[in-house]
Structures are given as C-alpha cells and as structure tokens.
Design an enzyme around this catalytic site. Structure first.
Site, mmCIF file in Angstrom:
data_model
loop_
_atom_site.group_PDB
_atom_site.id
_atom_site.type_symbol
_atom_site.label_atom_id
_atom_site.label_comp_id
_atom_site.label_asym_id
_atom_site.label_seq_id
_atom_site.Cartn_x
_atom_site.Cartn_y
_atom_site.Cartn_z
ATOM 1 N N LYS A 29 -42.849 -0.617 30.084
ATOM 2 C CA LYS A 29 -42.829 -2.081 30.205
ATOM 3 C C LYS A 29 -41.662 -2.540 31.090
ATOM 4 O O LYS A 29 -41.817 -3.394 31.975
ATOM 5 C CB LYS A 29 -42.728 -2.704 28.810
ATOM 6 C CG LYS A 29 -42.855 -4.216 28.785
ATOM 7 C CD LYS A 29 -42.756 -4.746 27.368
ATOM 8 C CE LYS A 29 -43.987 -4.414 26.557
ATOM 9 N NZ LYS A 29 -45.187 -5.172 27.008
ATOM 10 N N LEU A 30 -40.487 -1.973 30.857
ATOM 11 C CA LEU A 30 -39.300 -2.352 31.633
ATOM 12 C C LEU A 30 -39.438 -1.951 33.098
ATOM 13 O O LEU A 30 -39.030 -2.688 34.000
ATOM 14 C CB LEU A 30 -38.051 -1.723 31.020
ATOM 15 C CG LEU A 30 -37.590 -2.317 29.684
ATOM 16 C CD1 LEU A 30 -36.509 -1.444 29.051
ATOM 17 C CD2 LEU A 30 -37.088 -3.738 29.854
ATOM 18 N N LYS A 54 -33.401 9.564 18.385
ATOM 19 C CA LYS A 54 -32.420 10.070 17.425
ATOM 20 C C LYS A 54 -32.918 11.378 16.810
ATOM 21 O O LYS A 54 -34.090 11.509 16.473
ATOM 22 C CB LYS A 54 -32.200 9.029 16.325
ATOM 23 C CG LYS A 54 -30.829 9.041 15.690
ATOM 24 C CD LYS A 54 -30.715 7.885 14.694
ATOM 25 C CE LYS A 54 -29.308 7.704 14.185
ATOM 26 N NZ LYS A 54 -28.378 7.182 15.181
ATOM 27 N N ASP A 81 -32.634 2.315 14.658
ATOM 28 C CA ASP A 81 -32.164 2.753 15.970
ATOM 29 C C ASP A 81 -32.627 4.169 16.305
ATOM 30 O O ASP A 81 -31.965 4.888 17.053
ATOM 31 C CB ASP A 81 -30.640 2.665 16.050
ATOM 32 C CG ASP A 81 -29.949 3.586 15.034
ATOM 33 O OD1 ASP A 81 -30.622 4.048 14.093
ATOM 34 O OD2 ASP A 81 -28.737 3.835 15.199
ATOM 35 N N ARG A 86 -31.357 2.447 27.017
ATOM 36 C CA ARG A 86 -30.171 1.840 27.631
ATOM 37 C C ARG A 86 -30.544 1.349 29.013
ATOM 38 O O ARG A 86 -31.035 2.106 29.849
ATOM 39 C CB ARG A 86 -29.025 2.850 27.731
ATOM 40 C CG ARG A 86 -27.737 2.231 28.297
ATOM 41 C CD ARG A 86 -26.616 3.257 28.322
ATOM 42 N NE ARG A 86 -26.361 3.748 26.976
ATOM 43 C CZ ARG A 86 -25.745 4.898 26.724
ATOM 44 N NH1 ARG A 86 -25.365 5.680 27.707
ATOM 45 N NH2 ARG A 86 -25.534 5.272 25.475
ATOM 46 N N GLU A 122 -13.592 -5.634 19.142
ATOM 47 C CA GLU A 122 -12.123 -5.627 19.138
ATOM 48 C C GLU A 122 -11.539 -4.601 20.115
ATOM 49 O O GLU A 122 -10.497 -4.831 20.714
ATOM 50 C CB GLU A 122 -11.617 -5.332 17.719
ATOM 51 C CG GLU A 122 -10.119 -5.545 17.552
ATOM 52 C CD GLU A 122 -9.676 -5.360 16.098
ATOM 53 O OE1 GLU A 122 -8.472 -5.135 15.901
ATOM 54 O OE2 GLU A 122 -10.530 -5.423 15.198
ATOM 55 N N HIS A 129 -27.007 -6.061 22.684
ATOM 56 C CA HIS A 129 -27.806 -5.183 21.835
ATOM 57 C C HIS A 129 -29.011 -5.932 21.272
ATOM 58 O O HIS A 129 -28.864 -7.043 20.755
ATOM 59 C CB HIS A 129 -26.971 -4.658 20.660
ATOM 60 C CG HIS A 129 -25.984 -3.602 21.051
ATOM 61 N ND1 HIS A 129 -25.466 -2.688 20.158
ATOM 62 C CD2 HIS A 129 -25.438 -3.297 22.249
ATOM 63 C CE1 HIS A 129 -24.632 -1.884 20.790
ATOM 64 N NE2 HIS A 129 -24.588 -2.244 22.052
ATOM 65 N N GLU A 148 -34.318 0.068 19.658
ATOM 66 C CA GLU A 148 -33.029 -0.521 20.028
ATOM 67 C C GLU A 148 -32.909 -0.528 21.551
ATOM 68 O O GLU A 148 -33.179 0.470 22.209
ATOM 69 C CB GLU A 148 -31.880 0.281 19.434
ATOM 70 C CG GLU A 148 -30.513 -0.309 19.784
ATOM 71 C CD GLU A 148 -29.352 0.574 19.337
ATOM 72 O OE1 GLU A 148 -28.471 0.075 18.635
ATOM 73 O OE2 GLU A 148 -29.349 1.764 19.703
ATOM 74 N N HIS A 164 -16.324 6.864 24.760
ATOM 75 C CA HIS A 164 -17.000 7.816 23.871
ATOM 76 C C HIS A 164 -16.400 9.217 24.022
ATOM 77 O O HIS A 164 -16.156 9.916 23.018
ATOM 78 C CB HIS A 164 -18.495 7.852 24.194
ATOM 79 C CG HIS A 164 -19.268 8.834 23.376
ATOM 80 N ND1 HIS A 164 -19.608 8.617 22.059
ATOM 81 C CD2 HIS A 164 -19.756 10.072 23.689
ATOM 82 C CE1 HIS A 164 -20.271 9.655 21.592
ATOM 83 N NE2 HIS A 164 -20.375 10.554 22.562
#
Length: 224
Positions: A29-30, A54, A81, A86, A122, A129, A148, A164
């Site tokens: 779709k994207l 996952k 998720d 991404r 923070e 998201h 997600e 990460h």
C-alpha cells in the site's frame, strides 16, 4: 509432545502467517501511494521502507512480562507491534504527508498515534508512531490485524540507529555524559531537519515561479 502444546504451536504458526500477510499488505500500500505521488506530483515523500516481523521468542517474553498466559488470544489482544514498518522520509512535512495518506485509506483504521516529533522523548528520540488495523482476507475469514508504523526523517533514523547501538554496547547502562551528548545531538538534528525543510520550500517556490514564467512566455508566443 502433548496434543495441547502441538495445537498451540500450530495455531501460533498460523497467526504469524497472518501477521506476515498484513505486513505485506501495508508495505504494498505504501509503495503504491509513493509511486502515485511520484507520477502525479513528480515528488515521492518516502525515501525508504523497512519491514520487520517480531520473533516468536520476543512475543512470548512480552506476554510473560505482562504476566499473561501463552495463548493466541492474548497475543492478539496484548501484543500490537508484531508486524512493523519503518518509513523514512526526507523532511518533516513528508512524515505528516505520509500519515495523512494512510488515514485516507478506506480499509485502514488508525488505532493509536504518538507524535514524538512535536513532543520528543526525554532522551531526544523523535518519530511518528502509529498502530493501524488492516484487514487480511483468508480463505475462510477476514482478520483485522494491528501493524505498527514508524515514520521519521533520514536524520531522525540515523540518530535512532546510533542510539540503539550505543545502548546495546553499554547494555543500557549508558554513562550520563554520553546520554547528554545524545540529547544534544538530537536537538541539533531537529534544527537541521527544520533548516533543510525551509531550504526545500525555497527551492520549490523558485521552481514554481520559474514554471509560471515559462507558461506565460509560451502563451505570449502563441499570439505573436
């Protein structure tokens, strides 16, 4: 192996198949939306797409951490998720354009949206998201599957990847001085994203003015 365990593994395997189908649906779709924008407006908001499913071990660990029994129903209800996409864009405006295009799809329901661009975490993390629900048509049923979607700029993605790796290297016990530098770097990236978007807007404005002048020149020539 006990019959109930065999059935659980079989059901879980089928469930993972459904999530893979959902992932392929969203990815396709994207890609279609991006190619359509490129054809109609000569501009593609999406630079890169990356999908991930996952691993079963991570799913089971998440259920155990929540104190839930290992069942397919609990997977469906409490883990949203499993399938992830991404989306990397050039500019902030593209991030929200992609979000708008997703919301306009008749078969997509946006279940949740968290804007970490307008409201960064923070530590400086920025991204948009989404949890969406998309129908997957099987032979005997239609299943609505959560996927997600993370949408961010190239600069945001670079920062997130670096952060990460640093957290993995220090096993999450990152020294305060490095945390501070990461936050300062995130702030710098946010400023850079804003500056690049403004520069792109200026380029587009000049390009549009040039096109208008060329059109006017062509119309004048028709009467000469």
């Amino acid at each position: 192996m006990e019959p109930k365990h065999f059935q659980l593994i079989k059901d879980f395997g089928k469930e993972m198949l459904v999530y893979r189908f959902a992932l392929e649906e969203v990815n396709t779709k994207l890609k279609i939306l991006n190619e359509e924008m490129s054809f109609i407006q000569h501009y593609n908001p999406i630079e890169h797409l990356k999908t991930r499913l996952k691993k079963p071990k991570s799913i089971l660990t998440k259920l155990e951490r929540k104190g839930l029994d290992i069942t397919v129903d609990n997977v469906r209800e409490h883990v949203r998720d499993i399938a992830g996409v991404r989306v990397t864009c050039s500019f902030n405006a593209d991030v929200y354009k992609v979000y708008e295009l997703i919301c306009q799809q008749n078969d997509v329901e946006v279940l949740e949206m968290k804007d970490y661009i307008k409201h960064p975490k923070e530590n400086g993390y920025q991204s948009l998201h989404l949890i969406i629900s998309i129908p997957v048509f099987m032979t005997n049923q239609t299943q609505h599957v959560p996927v997600e979607i993370q949408i961010r700029t190239i600069a945001m993605d670079f920062w997130a990847s670096l952060e990460h790796k640093i957290y993995y290297k220090f096993k999450k016990n990152v020294p305060d001085e490095i945390r501070l530098e990461l936050k300062e770097t995130a702030d710098t990236i946010a400023m850079l994203d804003g500056r690049m978007m403004r520069l792109n807007e200026k380029v587009q404005m000049i390009k549009d003015q040039s096109s208008e002048e060329d059109d006017l020149f062509e119309r004048v020539n028709q009467y000469l």
